[in-house]
Design a protein around this motif. Sequence first.
Motif, PDB file in Angstrom:
ATOM      1  N   ASP A 172       0.820  -1.209   0.000  1.00 37.89           N
ATOM      2  CA  ASP A 172       0.000   0.000   0.000  1.00 37.89           C
ATOM      3  C   ASP A 172       0.857   1.264   0.000  1.00 37.89           C
ATOM      4  OD1 ASP A 172      -2.263  -1.531   0.011  1.00 37.89           O
ATOM      5  OD2 ASP A 172      -2.619  -1.380   2.170  1.00 37.89           O
ATOM      6  N   LEU A 173       2.033   1.184   0.623  1.00 36.21           N
ATOM      7  CA  LEU A 173       2.946   2.324   0.630  1.00 36.21           C
ATOM      8  C   LEU A 173       3.454   2.641  -0.778  1.00 36.21           C
ATOM      9  CD1 LEU A 173       5.046   1.683   3.867  1.00 36.21           C
ATOM     10  CD2 LEU A 173       3.298   3.443   3.500  1.00 36.21           C
ATOM     11  N   LEU A 231       0.609   4.353  -2.592  1.00 41.48           N
ATOM     12  CA  LEU A 231       0.496   5.744  -2.168  1.00 41.48           C
ATOM     13  C   LEU A 231       1.617   6.587  -2.774  1.00 41.48           C
ATOM     14  CD1 LEU A 231      -0.932   7.824  -0.395  1.00 41.48           C
ATOM     15  CD2 LEU A 231       0.567   7.147   1.493  1.00 41.48           C
ATOM     16  N   SER A 232       2.816   5.997  -2.845  1.00 42.50           N
ATOM     17  CA  SER A 232       3.957   6.697  -3.432  1.00 42.50           C
ATOM     18  C   SER A 232       3.708   6.997  -4.909  1.00 42.50           C
ATOM     19  CB  SER A 232       5.220   5.851  -3.268  1.00 42.50           C
ATOM     20  OG  SER A 232       6.313   6.432  -3.954  1.00 42.50           O
ATOM     21  N   TYR A 290       0.823   7.271  -6.371  1.00 43.30           N
ATOM     22  CA  TYR A 290      -0.260   8.252  -6.471  1.00 43.30           C
ATOM     23  C   TYR A 290       0.280   9.671  -6.272  1.00 43.30           C
ATOM     24  CZ  TYR A 290      -4.623  10.694  -5.438  1.00 43.30           C
ATOM     25  OH  TYR A 290      -5.671  11.586  -5.437  1.00 43.30           O
ATOM     26  N   ARG A 291       1.144   9.827  -5.271  1.00 43.90           N
ATOM     27  CA  ARG A 291       1.730  11.140  -5.005  1.00 43.90           C
ATOM     28  C   ARG A 291       2.662  11.576  -6.136  1.00 43.90           C
ATOM     29  NH1 ARG A 291       3.014  10.304   1.475  1.00 43.90           N
ATOM     30  NH2 ARG A 291       0.886  10.769   2.212  1.00 43.90           N
TER      31      ARG A 291
END
Length: 267
Positions: A52-53, A56-57, A59-60
């Motif tokens: 998930d990290l 998220l990375s 996505y950012r």
Amino acid sequence: CETCSKEEAKYRCPRCMKYSCSLLCVKKHKLALSCNGVRDKTAFVSVNEFTDLNLLSDYRFLEDVGRTADAAARHRTMYSPTTKRLLSSLRNKAQKCNIDLRTLPVGFTKRRENSTTFNSTEKKFYWHLKLIFPHCHAEYTLKRVPDDKTLADILKLYIDPVESDPVVCQRLKIYTTSPQSDVQILMKIENRRQNSVRYNELDASRSLLDNLKGKVIIEYPTLFVVLKTLKNGMVVLGQDASDRAESSDSESASLSSMEEGEIRDGS
């Protein structure tokens, strides 16, 4: 610590994933390995290790790309006098052809993607053009379309059973299998009320320039290709009762004004 091999590691480099125990060891490892300590946002991560990290990375990262692209679009060069002169010249050339060409402020999508130009040597517009086929939920963007090309020739590459691309032909099958007499080309009339959307019907046998004369164009023309036999909810100007009523009211108002003028002149 992978630098001094003495103390317990406290930090991990985001770039090379080396463990360090102190700021001194961090600096030493950067110097020894020529590491900048910045995480590689585009490094490959296998599916088995994807967490998930990582999601998220990513996505950012995409958000950063979007912000950078938006900042580039708003760069001061977009507001330069040269750009303004070119747009002003383009609008003036269109006005001489009886076309009301209007451009949007910097930052709007249509402004960024518009590639319309005017060739002073040939004295000809090369239009950015969008074709929408609503019955197939398909749209295509054309660039550098000469203004003397007929709409029929433009559509040949899309709906002609012989000359169109096989892939495009298959996607627009409902158009290619229909008779040419059933094909109707419409363009939305600008500057009307939101609850009174109307379309102009264009003549496929005439050039793009002839069809655009006397019309308002915001950035570039968008043409809707529809079939008459299929109900599409797009009302053509002059084919609706409310349009005829509006026309009748305007004529009545004009006659009343003329009569009042005659009475004043007589008195």
